[in-house]
Design a protein around this motif. Structure first.
Motif, PDB file in Angstrom:
ATOM      1  N   THR A  60      54.821   5.483  96.235  1.00  0.00           N
ATOM      2  CA  THR A  60      56.195   5.754  95.830  1.00  0.00           C
ATOM      3  C   THR A  60      57.102   4.631  96.287  1.00  0.00           C
ATOM      4  O   THR A  60      56.918   4.038  97.357  1.00  0.00           O
ATOM      5  CB  THR A  60      56.702   7.086  96.413  1.00  0.00           C
ATOM      6  N   THR A  61      58.079   4.340  95.460  1.00  0.00           N
ATOM      7  CA  THR A  61      59.111   3.353  95.781  1.00  0.00           C
ATOM      8  C   THR A  61      60.457   3.962  95.459  1.00  0.00           C
ATOM      9  O   THR A  61      60.714   4.324  94.307  1.00  0.00           O
ATOM     10  CB  THR A  61      58.918   2.064  94.965  1.00  0.00           C
ATOM     11  N   GLU A  62      61.271   4.120  96.485  1.00  0.00           N
ATOM     12  CA  GLU A  62      62.595   4.741  96.340  1.00  0.00           C
ATOM     13  C   GLU A  62      62.472   6.120  95.694  1.00  0.00           C
ATOM     14  O   GLU A  62      63.261   6.499  94.832  1.00  0.00           O
ATOM     15  CB  GLU A  62      63.518   3.843  95.516  1.00  0.00           C
ATOM     16  N   GLY A  63      61.446   6.851  96.101  1.00  0.00           N
ATOM     17  CA  GLY A  63      61.261   8.222  95.636  1.00  0.00           C
ATOM     18  C   GLY A  63      60.612   8.355  94.275  1.00  0.00           C
ATOM     19  O   GLY A  63      60.407   9.460  93.801  1.00  0.00           O
ATOM     20  N   VAL A  64      60.242   7.239  93.637  1.00  0.00           N
ATOM     21  CA  VAL A  64      59.619   7.267  92.304  1.00  0.00           C
ATOM     22  C   VAL A  64      58.138   6.988  92.446  1.00  0.00           C
ATOM     23  O   VAL A  64      57.727   6.016  93.074  1.00  0.00           O
ATOM     24  CB  VAL A  64      60.274   6.224  91.376  1.00  0.00           C
ATOM     25  N   GLU A  65      57.296   7.861  91.845  1.00  0.00           N
ATOM     26  CA  GLU A  65      55.852   7.674  91.898  1.00  0.00           C
ATOM     27  C   GLU A  65      55.424   6.588  90.924  1.00  0.00           C
ATOM     28  O   GLU A  65      55.828   6.579  89.766  1.00  0.00           O
ATOM     29  CB  GLU A  65      55.127   8.983  91.541  1.00  0.00           C
ATOM     30  N   LYS A  86      53.840   3.654 100.939  1.00  0.00           N
ATOM     31  CA  LYS A  86      54.051   5.088 101.147  1.00  0.00           C
ATOM     32  C   LYS A  86      53.430   5.842  99.985  1.00  0.00           C
ATOM     33  O   LYS A  86      53.662   5.514  98.823  1.00  0.00           O
ATOM     34  CB  LYS A  86      55.552   5.367 101.223  1.00  0.00           C
ATOM     35  N   TYR A 101      51.618   7.230 105.142  1.00  0.00           N
ATOM     36  CA  TYR A 101      52.006   5.835 105.259  1.00  0.00           C
ATOM     37  C   TYR A 101      50.744   5.027 105.565  1.00  0.00           C
ATOM     38  O   TYR A 101      50.067   5.260 106.568  1.00  0.00           O
ATOM     39  CB  TYR A 101      53.042   5.656 106.360  1.00  0.00           C
TER      40      TYR A 101
END
Length: 558
Positions: A60-65, A86, A101
Motif C-alpha cells: 500500500t502507498t498512501e492507503g491505496v493497494e 507496507k 511492515y
C-alpha cells in the motif's frame, strides 16, 4: 534409565543442551502479539514467506493497494530491495485489519554475512543440526524455528533447540525444506522480527556403488549437423546422491577420434535438479557456434564423474543430407492432393457442372431442329390469376415486334401501372405469343384431355424447343408442376436438350419454405445453377424494361 535422565534434566535444566527429546511443547506465541502491526526484517537474496494470516498481501502507498505488487501467503520467494514496504490484506477471516511492515536489508550491510550458512545437507537416519545464520553476531539467544510456515516446536518429533541451533535427533527425507529462524530486535523503539532462511537438503548416508547414468546421448550414436550452422551437444545425466556429493559433467573434443588427445569444450552453465532423495539430475550443454568440415573428423565425449565413479559416452557428427523436398516430394504430393481434391469436387458437383454446361453451351445445337412449339410454359394458377383471366380476352395477334415495342407498348392492358400488377402467368403468354409471335404450348390448352399426365408432359417437352417455368411458393408446392420441372431437367441432361429458363416471382419466400413433400434432390440442385430471371410486380419502369429485354434475348431464334 530414561526416567532418571528426564528427572536429572528437570533438576538441572542448564544441561538440557545435550539432550534430544520428543517435543510436546506448549504453543509459543512470541510473535503473535496483541497489536495488529507486524514488522519483519529480511536479508536481500534470502528466501522469505509472507505469514498466512491472510492468503494475499498487497503493498500500500498512501492507503491505496497496489494490485501489481502482491505477495502470496505460503509461497517462498527471494527477497529483493524493492519488496520493502507496507503490506495489508482485506481477506482476513476475522475481519481485523493487519498491517505487515517488510524491510529488506542489503547483505553487504551485515557485518558478518556468510553465504554458506544459508544451506545445510543432512544425512538420513542420522542426527543433524541447523544453525541460524548470523546468530553469533547477536546477543539475542531467543530463536523461534519454522519449517516453511509451521512452527517446528509444534511438531511431534525428537528435536531440541539450543543456542540458535535446531537439533534433529533422527533425520528423515521429509525434513528437506526451507527453515526460518526468527529473532526479535528492537530498533528505535520498534520491535522487529529478524527472519533468516536455511535451505535443508537430505542425502542418504552411504557412498554410492553405482556410477553416473548417462540418459542421453547413447553410446556410439551419431548426430546430424548442418555445415555453417550452430549445433548444441546435450548430455543428460543422473547421479546417485552421496554423502560427499560433487557431480561434474563435461564435454570434450577428441582430435581425430583420439581419446588421449582431448580438448575441453566451452559449455553453458549446467542445469541441476534434485529428482528424489537418492537421485540428482544434471543437464550439460556445449555449443558449436559454426559447424565446419573439420568438426566431422573428430569425436565428442560427455564425461560424468564423482570423486568415486566416472561414466562417459562418445558420439560423432555427420553432415545432414538436405533433401530437396519441393522437387522430390513436395510437388508430387501437392499435385496428388490437388488431383484428389479436384476429383472429390467433380464427384460432388458433377450434376451441377453438367447442368451448367448443357444449359449455357449446348442448347444452341437444337435451336435449328424442327419442333412443333417454340416454348412450353409451366406455371401454377393462383386466385388473382383467375380473376385477371376472367377480365381479359387472350389476344392471338401473331407478329414480330422490336424489343422496345415488347417492353413498352402493353396494348393488352389499359395502362403501364395495370400491367405491372398483372400476374406474370397471365401477362407472359400474351407477350410471348401475342406480341413476339412465338408458338406457345400451354398444357391446359394444347394437350388433349384424357391421356396420362406423365406421358403428356414428356411428349410436350420433346415437342418444344424451350421450357420456361414460372417459380413461386405455389409452384414448388404443386407436385404436378414440380414434375414438369424435374422432367425438363432430366431432358436437359440427355442429348435431346431443350433450353430451360426459370423465372422467379418470389425467390426469397420460396427459398425459406419447406415443401411437403420435399423437392426431389435433382430439382433442389438444379434450382441453384439453371439460368434464371427475377420478376416482381410494381417494379420501376427501368427494371421492368430490363426484365423483358433479358427474356427476349433468352428466347430461341425464330
Amino acid at each position: 534409565m530414561q526416567t532418571r535422565c528426564v528427572l536429572f534434566f528437570l533438576i538441572f535444566p542448564i544441561l538440557l543442551e545435550g539432550c534430544c527429546k520428543t517435543h510436546h511443547q506448549r504453543r509459543r506465541t512470541v510473535f503473535q502479539r496483541e497489536t495488529t502491526d507486524q514488522h519483519y526484517r529480511v536479508v536481500e537474496g534470502e528466501s522469505f514467506m509472507m505469514p498466512c494470516v491472510a492468503s494475499l498481501w498487497f503493498r500500500t502507498t498512501e492507503g491505496v493497494e497496489l494490485k501489481d505488487s502482491s505477495l502470496d501467503c505460503g509461497k517462498v520467494f527471494q527477497a529483493q530491495l524493492n519488496h520493502s514496504g507496507k503490506y495489508t490484506s482485506s481477506q482476513l477471516s476475522s475481519g481485523h485489519h493487519v498491517v505487515i511492515y517488510l524491510q529488506v536489508v542489503e547483505k553487504n550491510a551485515l557485518g558478518c554475512f556468510q553465504a554458506e550458512e544459508h544451506s545445510v545437507t543432512l544425512r538420513v537416519a542420522a542426527g543433524g543440526q541447523i544453525t541460524c545464520p548470523g546468530f553469533n553476531c547477536s546477543n539475542n539467544t531467543n530463536v523461534i524455528w519454522y519449517k516453511s510456515n509451521k512452527l517446528v516446536s509444534e511438531q511431534r518429533r525428537a528435536l531440541c533447540e539450543k543456542r540458535g541451533r535446531l537439533h534433529l535427533c533422527q533425520v528423515t527425507e521429509y525434513d528437506e525444506d526451507v527453515y526460518f529462524c526468527d529473532r526479535q530486535i528492537v530498533v528505535q523503539g520498534v520491535t522487529w522480527t529478524f527472519r533468516r532462511a536455511v535451505q535443508v537438503k537430505i542425502v542418504r548416508y552411504h557412498t554410492s556403488s553405482d556410477p553416473p547414468r548417462i540418459e542421453y546421448p547413447d553410446v556410439n550414436m551419431t548426430e546430424e549437423v548442418e555445415l555453417g550452422q550452430p549445433h548444441t551437444l546435450t548430455c543428460h545425466v543422473f547421479f546417485q546422491v552421496e554423502e560427499e556429493f560433487s557431480p561434474k559433467v563435461q564435454w570434450y573434443l577428441n582430435h581425430g577420434g583420439n581419446m588421449e588427445n582431448m580438448t575441453l569444450l566451452s559449455m553453458e552453465r549446467s542445469q541441476e535438479k534434485r529428482v528424489t532423495v537418492e537421485e540428482f539430475e544434471v543437464i550439460q550443454r556445449a555449443i558449436i557456434k559454426e559447424v565446419t568440415p573439420q568438426h566431422l573428423n573428430h569425436t565428442y565425449s560427455c564425461i560424468a564423474s564423482t570423486p568415486v565413479h566416472k561414466s562417459s559416452v562418445t558420439i560423432q557428427l555427420k553432415q545432414k543430407i538436405k533433401v530437396k523436398w519441393p522437387v522430390l516430394v513436395g510437388y508430387p504430393i501437392v499435385s496428388f492432393l490437388l488431383i484428389v481434391g479436384l476429383g472429390i469436387i467433380l464427384h460432388v458437383k458433377w450434376l451441377e457442372l453438367q447442368l451448367i454446361y448443357r444449359s449455357h453451351f449446348q442448347h444452341g445445337k437444337n435451336n435449328e431442329e424442327k419442333k412443333e412449339f417454340d416454348v412450353l410454359l409451366s406455371y401454377v394458377w393462383n386466385p388473382l390469376s383467375e380473376e385477371v383471366v376472367s377480365g381479359f380476352t387472350m389476344s392471338s395477334r401473331p407478329g414480330t415486334f422490336s424489343s422496345e415495342e415488347a417492353c413498352f407498348s402493353m396494348d393488352l392492358v389499359n395502362s403501364e401501372d395495370e400491367a405491372t400488377q398483372t400476374p406474370l402467368e397471365v401477362l407472359l403468354p400474351q407477350v410471348i405469343e401475342g406480341q413476339w409471335g412465338y408458338r406457345l404450348c400451354l398444357l391446359e390448352r394444347d394437350v388433349l384431355p384424357g391421356g396420362a399426365y406423365t406421358n403428356d408432359v414428356v411428349l410436350a417437352i420433346k415437342r418444344s424447343r424451350m421450357l420456361i417455368c414460372i417459380l413461386s411458393t405455389d409452384y414448388l408446392s404443386d407436385s404436378n408442376a414440380v414434375f414438369v420441372l424435374e422432367t425438363g431437367v432430366k431432358a436437359l441432361l440427355q442429348n435431346s436438350v431443350p433450353k430451360l429458363l426459370l423465372i422467379w416471382t418470389s425467390r426469397a419466400s420460396a427459398s425459406l419454405m419447406q415443401p411437403d413433400p420435399p423437392l426431389p434432390a435433382l430439382v433442389q440442385r438444379a434450382l441453384k445453377v439453371l439460368p434464371s430471371l427475377d420478376w416482381t410486380s410494381r417494379k420501376p419502369a427501368k427494371a421492368t424494361s430490363k426484365f423483358w429485354r433479358s427474356l427476349k434475348k433468352a428466347m430461341p431464334n425464330h
